[in-house]
Write a protein that holds these residues in place. Structure first.
Motif, PDB file in Angstrom:
ATOM      1  N   GLY A  87      48.793  38.480  39.560  1.00  0.00           N
ATOM      2  CA  GLY A  87      48.313  39.857  39.556  1.00  0.00           C
ATOM      3  C   GLY A  87      47.072  40.025  40.410  1.00  0.00           C
ATOM      4  O   GLY A  87      46.913  41.033  41.107  1.00  0.00           O
ATOM      5  N   HIS A  88      46.200  39.020  40.365  1.00  0.00           N
ATOM      6  CA  HIS A  88      44.993  39.063  41.188  1.00  0.00           C
ATOM      7  C   HIS A  88      45.345  39.082  42.667  1.00  0.00           C
ATOM      8  O   HIS A  88      44.774  39.849  43.446  1.00  0.00           O
ATOM      9  CB  HIS A  88      44.109  37.856  40.875  1.00  0.00           C
ATOM     10  CG  HIS A  88      42.968  37.675  41.826  1.00  0.00           C
ATOM     11  ND1 HIS A  88      43.038  36.847  42.928  1.00  0.00           N
ATOM     12  CD2 HIS A  88      41.743  38.238  41.864  1.00  0.00           C
ATOM     13  CE1 HIS A  88      41.899  36.898  43.589  1.00  0.00           C
ATOM     14  NE2 HIS A  88      41.091  37.729  42.968  1.00  0.00           N
ATOM     15  N   GLY A  89      46.296  38.234  43.059  1.00  0.00           N
ATOM     16  CA  GLY A  89      46.706  38.198  44.462  1.00  0.00           C
ATOM     17  C   GLY A  89      47.316  39.520  44.902  1.00  0.00           C
ATOM     18  O   GLY A  89      47.027  40.008  46.003  1.00  0.00           O
ATOM     19  N   ASP A  90      48.143  40.115  44.031  1.00  0.00           N
ATOM     20  CA  ASP A  90      48.763  41.401  44.364  1.00  0.00           C
ATOM     21  C   ASP A  90      47.704  42.498  44.511  1.00  0.00           C
ATOM     22  O   ASP A  90      47.764  43.309  45.439  1.00  0.00           O
ATOM     23  CB  ASP A  90      49.770  41.805  43.279  1.00  0.00           C
ATOM     24  CG  ASP A  90      50.993  40.907  43.271  1.00  0.00           C
ATOM     25  OD1 ASP A  90      51.238  40.220  44.282  1.00  0.00           O
ATOM     26  OD2 ASP A  90      51.704  40.879  42.238  1.00  0.00           O
ATOM     27  N   ARG A  91      46.748  42.512  43.582  1.00  0.00           N
ATOM     28  CA  ARG A  91      45.692  43.537  43.649  1.00  0.00           C
ATOM     29  C   ARG A  91      44.824  43.348  44.887  1.00  0.00           C
ATOM     30  O   ARG A  91      44.432  44.328  45.526  1.00  0.00           O
ATOM     31  CB  ARG A  91      44.833  43.492  42.375  1.00  0.00           C
ATOM     32  CG  ARG A  91      45.527  44.059  41.143  1.00  0.00           C
ATOM     33  CD  ARG A  91      44.556  44.228  39.991  1.00  0.00           C
ATOM     34  NE  ARG A  91      44.040  42.944  39.519  1.00  0.00           N
ATOM     35  CZ  ARG A  91      44.634  42.188  38.607  1.00  0.00           C
ATOM     36  NH1 ARG A  91      45.787  42.577  38.071  1.00  0.00           N
ATOM     37  NH2 ARG A  91      44.091  41.056  38.208  1.00  0.00           N
ATOM     38  N   THR A  92      44.517  42.086  45.223  1.00  0.00           N
ATOM     39  CA  THR A  92      43.720  41.830  46.417  1.00  0.00           C
ATOM     40  C   THR A  92      44.415  42.367  47.660  1.00  0.00           C
ATOM     41  O   THR A  92      43.793  43.011  48.519  1.00  0.00           O
ATOM     42  CB  THR A  92      43.465  40.320  46.584  1.00  0.00           C
ATOM     43  OG1 THR A  92      42.765  39.822  45.435  1.00  0.00           O
ATOM     44  CG2 THR A  92      42.635  40.041  47.833  1.00  0.00           C
ATOM     45  N   ARG A  93      45.718  42.125  47.756  1.00  0.00           N
ATOM     46  CA  ARG A  93      46.466  42.607  48.924  1.00  0.00           C
ATOM     47  C   ARG A  93      46.509  44.138  48.954  1.00  0.00           C
ATOM     48  O   ARG A  93      46.407  44.739  50.042  1.00  0.00           O
ATOM     49  CB  ARG A  93      47.878  42.020  48.911  1.00  0.00           C
ATOM     50  CG  ARG A  93      47.924  40.547  49.314  1.00  0.00           C
ATOM     51  CD  ARG A  93      49.343  40.053  49.433  1.00  0.00           C
ATOM     52  NE  ARG A  93      49.967  39.867  48.131  1.00  0.00           N
ATOM     53  CZ  ARG A  93      49.863  38.757  47.400  1.00  0.00           C
ATOM     54  NH1 ARG A  93      49.150  37.741  47.851  1.00  0.00           N
ATOM     55  NH2 ARG A  93      50.461  38.655  46.237  1.00  0.00           N
ATOM     56  N   SER A 127      38.661  40.337  46.752  1.00  0.00           N
ATOM     57  CA  SER A 127      39.051  39.353  45.748  1.00  0.00           C
ATOM     58  C   SER A 127      38.234  39.510  44.474  1.00  0.00           C
ATOM     59  O   SER A 127      38.773  39.449  43.363  1.00  0.00           O
ATOM     60  CB  SER A 127      38.881  37.935  46.312  1.00  0.00           C
ATOM     61  OG  SER A 127      39.230  36.964  45.352  1.00  0.00           O
ATOM     62  N   GLN A 128      36.932  39.749  44.621  1.00  0.00           N
ATOM     63  CA  GLN A 128      36.089  39.952  43.443  1.00  0.00           C
ATOM     64  C   GLN A 128      36.492  41.217  42.697  1.00  0.00           C
ATOM     65  O   GLN A 128      36.560  41.232  41.461  1.00  0.00           O
ATOM     66  CB  GLN A 128      34.625  40.027  43.875  1.00  0.00           C
ATOM     67  CG  GLN A 128      34.068  38.697  44.375  1.00  0.00           C
ATOM     68  CD  GLN A 128      32.662  38.827  44.906  1.00  0.00           C
ATOM     69  OE1 GLN A 128      32.098  39.923  44.980  1.00  0.00           O
ATOM     70  NE2 GLN A 128      32.070  37.712  45.305  1.00  0.00           N
ATOM     71  N   GLN A 129      36.762  42.283  43.439  1.00  0.00           N
ATOM     72  CA  GLN A 129      37.185  43.529  42.791  1.00  0.00           C
ATOM     73  C   GLN A 129      38.515  43.349  42.064  1.00  0.00           C
ATOM     74  O   GLN A 129      38.725  43.920  40.991  1.00  0.00           O
ATOM     75  CB  GLN A 129      37.310  44.645  43.832  1.00  0.00           C
ATOM     76  CG  GLN A 129      35.993  45.161  44.361  1.00  0.00           C
ATOM     77  CD  GLN A 129      36.167  46.376  45.256  1.00  0.00           C
ATOM     78  OE1 GLN A 129      37.293  46.809  45.520  1.00  0.00           O
ATOM     79  NE2 GLN A 129      35.062  46.923  45.741  1.00  0.00           N
ATOM     80  N   ALA A 130      39.408  42.549  42.647  1.00  0.00           N
ATOM     81  CA  ALA A 130      40.748  42.388  42.078  1.00  0.00           C
ATOM     82  C   ALA A 130      40.716  41.745  40.699  1.00  0.00           C
ATOM     83  O   ALA A 130      41.603  41.993  39.871  1.00  0.00           O
ATOM     84  CB  ALA A 130      41.623  41.565  43.024  1.00  0.00           C
ATOM     85  N   THR A 136      39.451  50.063  40.052  1.00  0.00           N
ATOM     86  CA  THR A 136      38.229  49.790  40.813  1.00  0.00           C
ATOM     87  C   THR A 136      38.130  50.779  41.959  1.00  0.00           C
ATOM     88  O   THR A 136      39.152  51.253  42.470  1.00  0.00           O
ATOM     89  CB  THR A 136      38.233  48.358  41.373  1.00  0.00           C
ATOM     90  OG1 THR A 136      39.380  48.190  42.225  1.00  0.00           O
ATOM     91  CG2 THR A 136      38.276  47.329  40.253  1.00  0.00           C
ATOM     92  N   PRO A 137      36.926  51.122  42.377  1.00  0.00           N
ATOM     93  CA  PRO A 137      36.787  52.071  43.494  1.00  0.00           C
ATOM     94  C   PRO A 137      37.306  51.455  44.783  1.00  0.00           C
ATOM     95  O   PRO A 137      37.330  50.226  44.934  1.00  0.00           O
ATOM     96  CB  PRO A 137      35.274  52.317  43.553  1.00  0.00           C
ATOM     97  CG  PRO A 137      34.659  51.114  42.915  1.00  0.00           C
ATOM     98  CD  PRO A 137      35.625  50.682  41.845  1.00  0.00           C
ATOM     99  N   PRO A 138      37.711  52.280  45.740  1.00  0.00           N
ATOM    100  CA  PRO A 138      38.183  51.752  47.023  1.00  0.00           C
ATOM    101  C   PRO A 138      37.108  50.904  47.691  1.00  0.00           C
ATOM    102  O   PRO A 138      35.914  51.194  47.577  1.00  0.00           O
ATOM    103  CB  PRO A 138      38.485  53.012  47.841  1.00  0.00           C
ATOM    104  CG  PRO A 138      38.690  54.085  46.829  1.00  0.00           C
ATOM    105  CD  PRO A 138      37.781  53.753  45.685  1.00  0.00           C
ATOM    106  N   LEU A 139      37.531  49.876  48.369  1.00  0.00           N
ATOM    107  CA  LEU A 139      36.610  49.003  49.092  1.00  0.00           C
ATOM    108  C   LEU A 139      36.133  49.691  50.368  1.00  0.00           C
ATOM    109  O   LEU A 139      36.948  50.164  51.156  1.00  0.00           O
ATOM    110  CB  LEU A 139      37.318  47.689  49.442  1.00  0.00           C
ATOM    111  CG  LEU A 139      36.600  46.750  50.426  1.00  0.00           C
ATOM    112  CD1 LEU A 139      35.250  46.320  49.862  1.00  0.00           C
ATOM    113  CD2 LEU A 139      37.472  45.540  50.712  1.00  0.00           C
TER     114      LEU A 139
END
Length: 206
Positions: A87-93, A127-130, A136-139
């Motif tokens: 899930g972290h990898g998917d959110r990071t992408r 990655s930290q936001q994910a 989370t707010p947009p990067l």
């Protein structure tokens, strides 16, 4: 030691490591090593640094080289939450994809090298936001981060075109090389601004 620290240490320690060369491996480093940040990752880095021998095929250590010196699994305790690595990898992408469309491509102004330098700054933040979940707010990178990425890309391109800075290279010739790349990429700059940015890069590498 954080994964960001580790990646910068690899860049500092191995001449064959460049942001471009590391770009393919960065998501793997974050997904597989971030849970070990701190003393465990620092110990693994020091052990790897002591035994890794660069070759033409592998000029810098990759994730598996560090994992060889880490515990086989993180002990989070019987009541600790399981790491949602997928899930972290998917959110990071997803975060990175939104950032590229909203800011990255515009900030790069069509220059691939600048986009890569921007991604090198943006990916650790994504990655930290994910890890915080979906809400989370947009990067968005700051103007200072955007400018730093431009300068990094120009410096790397100068090195690619003209080679490392040698003692015989006159300062005015070096600056002419920098300015020529800036003009080609439509990135105006001044020497004073460049020197300030260089100090920032040196502090980050220290």
């Amino acid at each position: 030691m954080t994964v960001t620290d580790l990646l910068q240490a690899i860049l500092n320690a191995y001449p064959g490591a460049t942001p471009e060369a590391l770009a393919t491996f960065k998501p793997v480093f974050y997904s597989r090593l971030q849970a070990f940040e701190g003393d465990k990752l620092k110990t693994a880095f020091e052990a790897t640094l002591g035994e890794f021998k660069p070759t033409a095929r592998q000029p810098f250590p990759i994730c598996a080289d560090f994992e060889a010196h880490l515990p086989k699994r993180m002990d989070l305790g019987s009541t600790g939450p399981a790491l949602d690595v997928k899930g972290h990898g998917d959110r990071t992408r997803r975060i990175m994809a939104e950032w590229r469309e909203a800011q990255g491509k515009r900030g790069a102004q069509g220059v691939t090298e600048v986009l890569r330098a921007l991604e090198f700054i943006a990916e650790p933040i994504a990655s930290q936001q994910a890890w915080k979940g979906d809400n989370t707010p947009p990067l968005r990178l700051t103007a200072k981060q955007l400018r730093l990425a431009q300068h990094r890309a120009i410096s790397q391109e100068r090195n690619r075109q003209h080679g490392p800075i040698m003692p015989s290279l006159r300062a005015d010739h070096w600056w002419e090389q920098i300015e020529a790349i800036g003009r080609a990429w439509n990135i105006p700059m001044t020497l004073s601004e460049w020197e300030s940015s260089t100090k920032t890069m040196q502090m980050e590498a220290a």
